[in-house]
Write an enzyme that holds these catalytic residues in place. Structure first.
Site, PDB file in Angstrom:
ATOM      1  N   CYS A  87      34.259 -43.978  -3.644  1.00  0.00           N
ATOM      2  CA  CYS A  87      33.760 -43.023  -2.644  1.00  0.00           C
ATOM      3  C   CYS A  87      34.767 -42.757  -1.515  1.00  0.00           C
ATOM      4  O   CYS A  87      34.610 -41.796  -0.766  1.00  0.00           O
ATOM      5  CB  CYS A  87      32.439 -43.509  -2.058  1.00  0.00           C
ATOM      6  SG  CYS A  87      31.217 -43.838  -3.324  1.00  0.00           S
ATOM      7  N   HIS A 106      31.340 -39.869   4.352  1.00  0.00           N
ATOM      8  CA  HIS A 106      30.822 -39.922   2.975  1.00  0.00           C
ATOM      9  C   HIS A 106      29.291 -39.862   2.974  1.00  0.00           C
ATOM     10  O   HIS A 106      28.613 -40.594   3.694  1.00  0.00           O
ATOM     11  CB  HIS A 106      31.320 -41.206   2.298  1.00  0.00           C
ATOM     12  CG  HIS A 106      30.645 -41.482   1.010  1.00  0.00           C
ATOM     13  ND1 HIS A 106      30.488 -40.529   0.021  1.00  0.00           N
ATOM     14  CD2 HIS A 106      30.049 -42.619   0.523  1.00  0.00           C
ATOM     15  CE1 HIS A 106      29.845 -41.054  -1.000  1.00  0.00           C
ATOM     16  NE2 HIS A 106      29.562 -42.310  -0.715  1.00  0.00           N
ATOM     17  N   ASN A 150      24.376 -38.564  -3.620  1.00  0.00           N
ATOM     18  CA  ASN A 150      25.681 -39.191  -3.367  1.00  0.00           C
ATOM     19  C   ASN A 150      26.606 -38.828  -4.526  1.00  0.00           C
ATOM     20  O   ASN A 150      26.413 -39.278  -5.648  1.00  0.00           O
ATOM     21  CB  ASN A 150      25.467 -40.705  -3.263  1.00  0.00           C
ATOM     22  CG  ASN A 150      26.757 -41.482  -3.090  1.00  0.00           C
ATOM     23  OD1 ASN A 150      27.846 -40.957  -3.310  1.00  0.00           O
ATOM     24  ND2 ASN A 150      26.634 -42.742  -2.717  1.00  0.00           N
TER      25      ASN A 150
HETATM   26  O1  UT7 Z   1      28.550 -44.527  -2.039  1.00  0.00           O
HETATM   27  C1  UT7 Z   1      28.317 -45.826  -1.598  1.00  0.00           C
HETATM   28  C2  UT7 Z   1      27.373 -46.476  -2.538  1.00  0.00           C
HETATM   29  N1  UT7 Z   1      26.039 -46.712  -2.221  1.00  0.00           N
HETATM   30  C3  UT7 Z   1      25.385 -46.689  -1.034  1.00  0.00           C
HETATM   31  O2  UT7 Z   1      25.852 -46.324  -0.009  1.00  0.00           O
HETATM   32  C4  UT7 Z   1      23.969 -47.206  -1.053  1.00  0.00           C
HETATM   33  C5  UT7 Z   1      23.615 -47.987   0.196  1.00  0.00           C
HETATM   34  N2  UT7 Z   1      22.262 -48.503   0.138  1.00  0.00           N
HETATM   35  C6  UT7 Z   1      21.160 -47.714   0.239  1.00  0.00           C
HETATM   36  O3  UT7 Z   1      21.272 -46.516   0.381  1.00  0.00           O
HETATM   37  C7  UT7 Z   1      19.812 -48.372   0.234  1.00  0.00           C
HETATM   38  O4  UT7 Z   1      19.963 -49.773   0.227  1.00  0.00           O
HETATM   39  C8  UT7 Z   1      18.909 -47.954  -0.964  1.00  0.00           C
HETATM   40  C9  UT7 Z   1      18.494 -46.502  -0.823  1.00  0.00           C
HETATM   41  C10 UT7 Z   1      19.628 -48.161  -2.276  1.00  0.00           C
HETATM   42  C11 UT7 Z   1      17.616 -48.794  -0.988  1.00  0.00           C
HETATM   43  O5  UT7 Z   1      16.942 -48.643   0.248  1.00  0.00           O
HETATM   44  P1  UT7 Z   1      16.457 -49.920   1.054  1.00  0.00           P
HETATM   45  O6  UT7 Z   1      15.782 -49.443   2.273  1.00  0.00           O
HETATM   46  O7  UT7 Z   1      17.613 -50.853   1.208  1.00  0.00           O
HETATM   47  O8  UT7 Z   1      15.377 -50.501   0.073  1.00  0.00           O
HETATM   48  P2  UT7 Z   1      15.245 -52.002  -0.483  1.00  0.00           P
HETATM   49  O9  UT7 Z   1      16.191 -52.224  -1.605  1.00  0.00           O
HETATM   50  O10 UT7 Z   1      15.243 -52.958   0.673  1.00  0.00           O
HETATM   51  O11 UT7 Z   1      13.763 -51.985  -1.062  1.00  0.00           O
HETATM   52  C12 UT7 Z   1      12.612 -51.845  -0.192  1.00  0.00           C
HETATM   53  C13 UT7 Z   1      11.365 -51.792  -1.070  1.00  0.00           C
HETATM   54  C14 UT7 Z   1      11.302 -52.896  -2.099  1.00  0.00           C
HETATM   55  O12 UT7 Z   1       9.932 -53.211  -2.277  1.00  0.00           O
HETATM   56  P3  UT7 Z   1       9.280 -54.504  -1.538  1.00  0.00           P
HETATM   57  O13 UT7 Z   1      10.060 -55.667  -2.026  1.00  0.00           O
HETATM   58  O14 UT7 Z   1       9.440 -54.238  -0.070  1.00  0.00           O
HETATM   59  O15 UT7 Z   1       7.853 -54.460  -2.006  1.00  0.00           O
HETATM   60  C15 UT7 Z   1      11.825 -52.261  -3.353  1.00  0.00           C
HETATM   61  O16 UT7 Z   1      11.336 -52.868  -4.525  1.00  0.00           O
HETATM   62  O17 UT7 Z   1      11.360 -50.572  -1.811  1.00  0.00           O
HETATM   63  C16 UT7 Z   1      11.300 -50.854  -3.219  1.00  0.00           C
HETATM   64  N3  UT7 Z   1      12.120 -49.882  -3.905  1.00  0.00           N
HETATM   65  C17 UT7 Z   1      11.666 -48.678  -4.295  1.00  0.00           C
HETATM   66  N4  UT7 Z   1      10.447 -48.105  -4.204  1.00  0.00           N
HETATM   67  C18 UT7 Z   1      10.311 -46.859  -4.677  1.00  0.00           C
HETATM   68  C19 UT7 Z   1      13.454 -49.959  -4.213  1.00  0.00           C
HETATM   69  N5  UT7 Z   1      13.858 -48.829  -4.797  1.00  0.00           N
HETATM   70  C20 UT7 Z   1      12.776 -48.020  -4.856  1.00  0.00           C
HETATM   71  C21 UT7 Z   1      12.568 -46.719  -5.347  1.00  0.00           C
HETATM   72  N6  UT7 Z   1      11.325 -46.176  -5.228  1.00  0.00           N
HETATM   73  N7  UT7 Z   1      13.539 -46.017  -5.912  1.00  0.00           N
END
Ligand code: UT7
Length: 320
Positions: free
Chosen positions: A111, A245, A275
């Site tokens: 990225c 980015h 992204n």
């Molecule tokens: O180009 C560079 C590469 N990547 C990035 O920059 C990504 C950087 N990270 C992110 O953008 C975020 O971490 C994500 C969007 C990937 C995830 O968001 P988050 O706020 O960090 O969510 P999380 O992984 O902490 O999950 C929160 C909750 C969890 O449930 P519980 O344990 O609280 O019950 C997950 O299981 O949301 C759940 N969850 C989802 N629910 C619905 C995780 N993914 C999803 C989903 N839909 N797609």
């Protein structure tokens, strides 16, 4: 000598996949995706190849710059998702657009790719080696996405962006690039050989620890911005736009908050494209350029971050 952008172009695939369509594939929903990422839809390359998208973006940038392809001396393509291993995408672009005399090669810096390609062209300019360059970033991430993994498949999209750079007399800005290979495990994608060696599994696809990457971005991008400003003796208030980015709207908002800038100075189009890795910055530059938001002389701070881990920044003065 310094680099100015004198033309931009981009290409996004025809097929658009909205969040409701993703919710048919994995357990998620439009509200969650929009609240946690800002993404509403992404373009998916069903028919287009990485080379095709790179060439379309390149042709549009060359047309916007009003130069003939023969004037281009250097082509750098940033991609992590080339169609084939050989020949490199940059040589395909060179052939397709007819930039006969240009040196052409690819880089893979995930990225951060577009910013690092820009820095390389700028360094060639500073050394007096070239005066006109074409920088392209093109990605077909959908082919590397595990469409059963909701941690990643909601995020990524396909597309390409390009910019024509010219060397002009003026202040030369110094770039900043950092890497942290110790944290490489947080965002990986193995190739066929690596998958065969490790046994079959999900490893073939992009695998990401989202929270680790999120924390890294929110900590390192503000540091990067401050370092770029300090290194160049530029005051923060002199920067008109922060083009960062497009990974997640919450990352962009947190970075703006950390450095005390309003979020409107951080243009965003990830809601429409997701992204697109290295392509996100030139896609955005082309969009705001064609919207007429950029004025000649505007100072733009570019900041990329991603797998590696790598993060890289620079300042450019808008030249169109
Ligand atoms: O180009 C560079 C590469 N990547 C990035 O920059 C990504 C950087 N990270 C992110 O953008 C975020 O971490 C994500 C969007 C990937 C995830 O968001 P988050 O706020 O960090 O969510 P999380 O992984 O902490 O999950 C929160 C909750 C969890 O449930 P519980 O344990 O609280 O019950 C997950 O299981 O949301 C759940 N969850 C989802 N629910 C619905 C995780 N993914 C999803 C989903 N839909 N797609």
């Amino acid at each position: 000598m310094s680099a100015v952008i004198c033309g931009t172009g981009s290409y996004a695939p025809n097929y658009i996949m909205d969040n409701d369509r993703i919710a048919e594939l994995v357990e998620t929903n439009d509200t969650w995706i929009q609240e946690r990422t800002g993404i509403r839809q992404r373009h998916i390359a069903k028919e287009e190849t990485t080379v095709y998208m790179a060439c379309e973006a390149a042709k549009r940038a060359v047309e916007c710059a009003g130069i003939s392809p023969e004037e281009i001396e250097l082509i750098i393509v940033a991609t992590l998702s080339s169609d084939v291993i050989l020949p490199c995408t940059a040589c395909e672009v060179q052939r397709e657009i007819g930039a006969k005399g240009a040196a052409a090669f690819d880089i893979n810096a995930a990225c951060s790719g577009f910013v690092i390609a820009y820095n390389m062209a700028d360094a060639f300019f500073a050394a007096g080696q070239y005066k006109t360059a074409l920088i392209v970033a093109a990605e077909s991430l959908s082919h590397l996405t595990d469409w059963t993994d909701r941690n990643t498949c909601i995020l990524f999209g396909d597309g390409a962006g390009a910019a024509v750079l010219k060397s002009v007399p003026g202040k030369h800005f110094l770039s900043v690039t950092h890497s942290d290979g110790e944290k490489g495990w947080a965002l990986t994608c193995k190739n066929r050989l690596a998958v065969e060696k490790s046994g079959f599994g999900r490893e073939f696809y992009i695998d990401m620890n989202g929270q680790e990457i999120f924390k890294f971005a929110v900590r390192k991008v503000p540091e990067l911005i401050r370092e770029v400003l300090r290194k160049n003796g530029v005051k923060q208030e002199e920067i008109d736009w922060f083009v960062v980015h497009q990974a997640n709207c919450r990352i962009l908002e947190a970075v703006a908050r950390h450095i005390g800038e309003p979020s409107w100075k951080f243009p965003m189009n990830l809601q429409s494209y997701g992204n697109t890795s290295s392509a996100s910055i030139p896609l955005l530059l082309d969009e705001i350029n064609r919207q007429g938001k950029l004025k000649k002389g505007d100072k733009i701070l570019l900041a990329g971050f991603g797998a590696g881990l790598t993060w890289s920044g620079n300042i450019l003065e808008w030249g169109i």
